[in-house]
Design a protein around this motif. Structure first.
Motif, PDB file in Angstrom:
ATOM      1  N   ARG A   1      63.487  22.300  71.587  1.00 46.82           N
ATOM      2  CA  ARG A   1      64.976  21.763  72.592  1.00 46.82           C
ATOM      3  C   ARG A   1      65.783  23.050  72.820  1.00 46.82           C
ATOM      4  N   ARG A   2      65.907  23.807  71.733  1.00 45.80           N
ATOM      5  CA  ARG A   2      66.735  25.057  71.783  1.00 45.80           C
ATOM      6  C   ARG A   2      66.192  25.884  72.961  1.00 45.80           C
ATOM      7  N   ALA A   3      64.907  26.173  73.111  1.00 42.35           N
ATOM      8  CA  ALA A   3      64.486  27.160  74.155  1.00 42.35           C
ATOM      9  C   ALA A   3      64.701  26.608  75.548  1.00 42.35           C
ATOM     10  N   LEU A   4      64.405  25.305  75.636  1.00 44.50           N
ATOM     11  CA  LEU A   4      64.907  24.571  77.019  1.00 44.50           C
ATOM     12  C   LEU A   4      66.292  24.676  77.464  1.00 44.50           C
ATOM     13  N   ALA A   5      67.150  24.544  76.279  1.00 44.60           N
ATOM     14  CA  ALA A   5      68.569  24.535  76.498  1.00 44.60           C
ATOM     15  C   ALA A   5      69.198  25.719  76.899  1.00 44.60           C
ATOM     16  N   VAL A   6      68.465  26.783  76.416  1.00 41.36           N
ATOM     17  CA  VAL A   6      68.972  28.230  76.737  1.00 41.36           C
ATOM     18  C   VAL A   6      68.237  28.517  78.277  1.00 41.36           C
ATOM     19  N   ALA A   7      67.018  28.285  78.287  1.00 45.09           N
ATOM     20  CA  ALA A   7      66.482  28.668  79.579  1.00 45.09           C
ATOM     21  C   ALA A   7      67.358  27.758  80.936  1.00 45.09           C
ATOM     22  N   THR A   8      67.578  26.611  80.581  1.00 49.05           N
ATOM     23  CA  THR A   8      68.320  26.143  81.519  1.00 49.05           C
ATOM     24  C   THR A   8      69.847  25.972  81.444  1.00 49.05           C
ATOM     25  N   LEU A   9      70.336  26.732  80.776  1.00 49.36           N
ATOM     26  CA  LEU A   9      71.724  27.394  80.789  1.00 49.36           C
ATOM     27  C   LEU A   9      72.406  25.937  80.365  1.00 49.36           C
ATOM     28  N   VAL A  10      71.930  25.133  79.469  1.00 46.40           N
ATOM     29  CA  VAL A  10      72.773  24.102  78.984  1.00 46.40           C
ATOM     30  C   VAL A  10      73.474  24.641  77.514  1.00 46.40           C
ATOM     31  N   ALA A  11      72.727  25.376  77.027  1.00 44.75           N
ATOM     32  CA  ALA A  11      73.391  26.030  75.841  1.00 44.75           C
ATOM     33  C   ALA A  11      73.893  27.517  75.641  1.00 44.75           C
ATOM     34  N   ASP A  12      74.549  28.126  75.119  1.00 45.48           N
ATOM     35  CA  ASP A  12      74.927  29.496  75.180  1.00 45.48           C
ATOM     36  C   ASP A  12      73.714  30.454  75.001  1.00 45.48           C
ATOM     37  N   PRO A  13      73.291  31.290  75.639  1.00 43.43           N
ATOM     38  CA  PRO A  13      72.193  32.052  75.400  1.00 43.43           C
ATOM     39  C   PRO A  13      72.408  33.003  74.023  1.00 43.43           C
ATOM     40  N   SER A  14      71.297  33.258  73.487  1.00 43.58           N
ATOM     41  CA  SER A  14      71.418  33.999  72.255  1.00 43.58           C
ATOM     42  C   SER A  14      71.064  35.546  72.586  1.00 43.58           C
ATOM     43  N   PRO A  15      71.262  36.458  71.899  1.00 40.90           N
ATOM     44  CA  PRO A  15      71.271  37.874  72.429  1.00 40.90           C
ATOM     45  C   PRO A  15      69.651  38.151  72.858  1.00 40.90           C
ATOM     46  N   ALA A  16      68.651  37.620  72.333  1.00 38.80           N
ATOM     47  CA  ALA A  16      67.245  37.454  72.721  1.00 38.80           C
ATOM     48  C   ALA A  16      67.165  36.309  73.711  1.00 38.80           C
ATOM     49  N   PRO A  17      66.138  36.690  74.736  1.00 36.85           N
ATOM     50  CA  PRO A  17      65.850  35.586  75.708  1.00 36.85           C
ATOM     51  C   PRO A  17      65.071  34.632  75.145  1.00 36.85           C
ATOM     52  N   PRO A  18      65.207  33.331  75.697  1.00 31.84           N
ATOM     53  CA  PRO A  18      64.264  32.299  74.971  1.00 31.84           C
ATOM     54  C   PRO A  18      62.983  32.680  74.864  1.00 31.84           C
ATOM     55  N   ASP A  19      62.207  32.153  73.616  1.00 32.87           N
ATOM     56  CA  ASP A  19      60.915  32.217  73.521  1.00 32.87           C
ATOM     57  C   ASP A  19      60.061  31.607  74.626  1.00 32.87           C
ATOM     58  N   GLU A  20      59.150  32.395  75.343  1.00 34.26           N
ATOM     59  CA  GLU A  20      58.363  31.791  76.714  1.00 34.26           C
ATOM     60  C   GLU A  20      57.494  30.662  76.243  1.00 34.26           C
ATOM     61  N   ARG A  21      56.860  30.670  74.951  1.00 32.07           N
ATOM     62  CA  ARG A  21      55.982  30.221  74.406  1.00 32.07           C
ATOM     63  C   ARG A  21      56.524  28.758  74.030  1.00 32.07           C
ATOM     64  N   ALA A  22      57.891  28.577  73.381  1.00 32.96           N
ATOM     65  CA  ALA A  22      58.714  27.613  73.297  1.00 32.96           C
ATOM     66  C   ALA A  22      59.139  26.780  74.181  1.00 32.96           C
ATOM     67  N   VAL A  23      59.557  27.574  75.403  1.00 35.35           N
ATOM     68  CA  VAL A  23      59.822  26.850  76.496  1.00 35.35           C
ATOM     69  C   VAL A  23      58.807  26.142  77.231  1.00 35.35           C
ATOM     70  N   ALA A  24      57.562  26.870  77.406  1.00 37.31           N
ATOM     71  CA  ALA A  24      56.202  26.163  78.009  1.00 37.31           C
ATOM     72  C   ALA A  24      55.964  25.063  77.209  1.00 37.31           C
ATOM     73  N   TYR A  25      55.898  25.027  75.940  1.00 35.81           N
ATOM     74  CA  TYR A  25      55.394  23.960  75.075  1.00 35.81           C
ATOM     75  C   TYR A  25      56.549  22.901  75.018  1.00 35.81           C
ATOM     76  N   GLY A  26      57.850  23.198  75.323  1.00 37.71           N
ATOM     77  CA  GLY A  26      59.140  22.224  75.556  1.00 37.71           C
ATOM     78  C   GLY A  26      58.867  21.301  76.834  1.00 37.71           C
ATOM     79  N   LEU A  27      58.599  22.153  77.724  1.00 40.67           N
ATOM     80  CA  LEU A  27      58.156  21.340  79.175  1.00 40.67           C
ATOM     81  C   LEU A  27      56.921  20.313  79.036  1.00 40.67           C
ATOM     82  N   LEU A  28      55.851  20.909  78.207  1.00 37.37           N
ATOM     83  CA  LEU A  28      54.714  19.942  78.112  1.00 37.37           C
ATOM     84  C   LEU A  28      54.884  18.706  77.280  1.00 37.37           C
TER      85      LEU A  28
END
Length: 710
Positions: A95-122
């Protein structure tokens, strides 16, 4: 499926409708083609269909080239329509990775984890498919940003059992280095829908529906060659030319250029050789035939196209060559039969160029009307659901012609009317074509004033559109109207040079243009026996070479008339009797009636009264059954000249001519001028006529003529 904005993609639309039916398992559809071929239009039509049916949840994005470097911009679009509750139900890391990737949540210093984004989409996809099938739609896949593409590829590899359809468009499928999303699914699960060039009929409908402009066939051919059948390029070309044709940017394209200008644009393609030159030759074959009716040049280009393209030769080009070869000289049906076999597995975009139609056309020329009708009706049935109005209009002319030849004039009139409705302003397809169809029927039915008007309009429209073929056909109708009224000088003036003109264009087939007998007979009537004899020889030779029954019979009729004109009545009678016998092999009753009329008139001249009446009675029965009042009246007038009850002596030929004119109300001066006689000679003839016939006034003489008691 909503097809209102889709032109010329019937097969692709049908395939998409099938692939979008709900079914288990993930699969992909990739719409490929060059820029401007209509990939986005087809992609949108598929989504409209799925949305209208309510069978799928749709996740969509349509990235632009400027967005391909913006991380997760495509993902934001894909998830925009997803219920927030679905995303909030995901495990926190996803949930956190998708929120950051889609600019729904404030970004963290590090970019969202690509695996977490991909698994969140799945996880989102699986949550949605638990309720209904899902369509993941990406227009211009090659412009999708890389992080979104990798996430989609990750999901695609892991949902083979879920009811998901990946619907994407791209220039190509990328066989050498496939796109990550394409590579993620098993290759067997992908269905490619390649979009090729639009055909002529589809191009016409596209321009008409988009810009409100009707193009002539020569213009369509040049547009197709210039745009390569690319819809976007075609609309741009027409829009630019139409905008420059009149102030305000509206109106028709300029009229056709001369043939040299049209051909010059193909020089570069012809010089390249190979497949590109083959396609150029194919276009030139159609262009030359449409703009100039030039069979010889068109046939050369068609043969080059077939030779260069080999097995890749389109069915339309093979059909074109088969038809052109037959127009230029008698051929076997082998090439046309091969095209028919190919059409069973190959798509023919323009039904007018389908071999089924041209097999019917050849059968019509062979006087095999019932067989021809079956093929024509099959072709019309193919054209109806495709919306190919140009093809349908062009075919309706020939179907009307078939029914005219078969003597079914009511049916012919209906087909001609349908053609007129499709060509409402005569700019659709081939200009002058609908006027010809209606004039052709009107002249047979005896509505000569209307026939002349329609044919004159058709001739002008065809000439303005560079359409030599239908210019000639309309002239032929005008001439036949003159022949029907016995106005031989007018007919001869229209047709004097036409047979030579047709021969110069390569036309040897004797029945495509039915003007040959009228040309020969009108030239004989005005005393040009030498030219009439030459034309008769050519016509008879071609009729025999092609074994066309009606042409053979009318050629024999013309020969009989020539013998009669030279005073050889026995020879004329033999030839005319042979002509009537030849008509037995043809179902064309109209021409048989004309031949019987000539035979009856010649027998009358030979004082064979009973035989003359027999032939004329049969001719009258034919014309009355067909509904041809003009020719029926001509038969009655000829019958009235036979007589049979003159007590003292027969009228001489000179006396018959004077009596005929006097009975129709002509004054002595008018008769003298018509027959190049002195008025005193006319008076002497009339005195003898009154004495022989037993009348005292012109009124009594006229009565004898009209009642057939002379």
């Amino acid at each position: 499926m909503d097809t209102r904005s889709v032109v010329g993609r019937r097969d692709e639309l049908t395939r998409l409708a099938s692939l979008l039916q709900p079914q288990p398992g993930a699969r992909g559809i990739v719409i490929t083609g060059d820029d401007g071929m209509g990939k986005t239009t087809l992609w949108q039509a598929a989504l409209d269909s799925a949305h209208g049916a309510g069978t799928h949840r749709i996740l969509r994005c349509a990235p632009a080239v400027a967005e391909r470097h913006l991380p997760y911009s495509g993902l934001s679009d894909l998830l925009a329509a997803v219920d927030k509750a679905v995303v909030e139900s995901l495990p926190p890391p996803q949930r956190r990775a998708l929120a950051v990737a889609t600019l729904v949540a404030d970004p963290s210093p590090a970019p969202p984890d690509e695996r977490a984004v991909a698994y969140g989409l799945l996880s989102v996809i699986r949550a949605l498919t638990a309720v209904s099938p899902v369509v993941i739609a990406v227009d211009n896949l090659h412009w999708l940003d890389t992080p979104t593409a990798l996430a989609l590829a990750y999901a695609a590899r892991r949902c083979p059992a879920d009811p998901v359809v990946f619907l994407v468009s791209a220039p190509d499928i990328g066989d050498a280095a496939p796109h990550p999303v394409v590579a993620a699914l098993d290759h067997r699960a992908w269905f490619e829908l390649p979009l090729g060039p639009l055909g002529l009929g589809s191009l016409h409908r596209l321009v008409r529906s988009s810009l409100g402009i009707d193009l002539t066939r020569p213009q369509l051919l040049r547009l197709h060659a210039s745009s390569g059948g690319n819809p976007r390029q075609a609309l741009a070309i027409v829009g630019r030319l139409a905008g420059s044709s009149r102030p305000g940017g509206s109106g028709q394209l300029p009229g056709p250029d001369g043939p040299a200008a049209a051909l010059a644009g193909f020089d570069a393609d012809l010089a390249t050789g190979g497949e590109r030159a083959g396609h150029a030759h194919a276009q030139l074959a159609l262009l030359c035939l449409s703009t100039r009716a030039d069979v010889t040049v068109a046939q050369q280009h068609a043969r080059h196209a077939v030779d260069l393209l080999g097995e890749a030769c389109p069915v339309e080009v093979l059909t074109c060559l088969a038809v052109l070869e037959n127009f230029a000289g008698p051929t076997t049906t082998a090439r046309l039969e091969r095209a028919m076999a190919m059409s069973a597995t190959s798509r023919v975009e323009s039904v007018y160029e389908h071999p089924t139609f041209w097999v019917g056309h050849r059968l019509m020329l062979e006087d095999r009307f019932d067989e021809a009708r079956v093929h024509f009706q099959a072709a019309l049935a193919m054209a109806a659901p495709s919306g190919d109005e140009w093809s349908r209009a062009a075919m309706l002319v020939h179907v009307a012609e078939l029914e005219c030849r078969a003597g079914n004039w009511a049916a012919a009139a209906e087909y001609a009317h349908q053609c007129s409705l499709l060509t409402h302003d005569a700019a659709h397809g081939q200009p002058g074509l609908a006027r010809y169809a209606e004039a052709m029927v009107a002249v047979r039915q005896g509505d000569l004033t209307r026939a002349r008007t329609l044919a004159a309009e058709g001739e002008l429209l065809a000439a303005a559109g560079g359409d030599e073929l239908y210019r000639i056909q309309n002239i032929g109708v005008r001439a036949h109207a003159a022949v029907s009224q016995g106005e031989w000088a007018e007919a001869a003036g229209l047709l004097r040079n036409m047979p030579d003109h047709l021969l110069s264009l390569g036309w040897r087939e004797p029945t495509v243009f039915p003007l040959w007998p009228d040309a020969i007979e009108s030239l004989m009537a005005v005393g040009e026996l030498e030219l009439a004899t030459r034309y008769r020889g050519i016509y008879a030779a071609n009729a025999d070479a092609y074994a066309r029954p009606t042409a053979q019979a009318t050629a024999a009729r013309c020969a009989g008339l020539l013998h009669a004109a030279r005073g050889d009545l026995p020879g004329a009678l033999d030839l005319l009797a042979a002509a009537v016998d030849l008509h037995q092999r043809s179902p064309d009753r109209y021409e048989r009636g004309r031949t019987l009329l000539v035979l009856g008139a010649t027998r009358r001249r030979a004082r064979m009264k009973r035989a003359a009446r027999e032939g004329l009675d049969e001719a009258l029965a034919i014309f009355e059954a067909l509904g041809s009042p003009v020719w029926a009246q001509r038969v009655r007038a000829e019958t009235a000249r036979i007589g049979g009850r003159v007590a003292t002596a027969e009228l001489t030929d000179a006396e018959e001519r004077v009596a005929d004119l006097a009975a129709r109300g002509a004054t002595n001066r008018a008769i003298a001028a018509e027959l190049f006689l002195a008025e005193s000679t006319v008076e002497a003839h009339l005195s003898r006529i009154y004495r022989k016939v037993g009348v005292r006034t012109r009124a009594e003489l006229a009565h004898r003529f009209t009642t057939g008691k002379l």
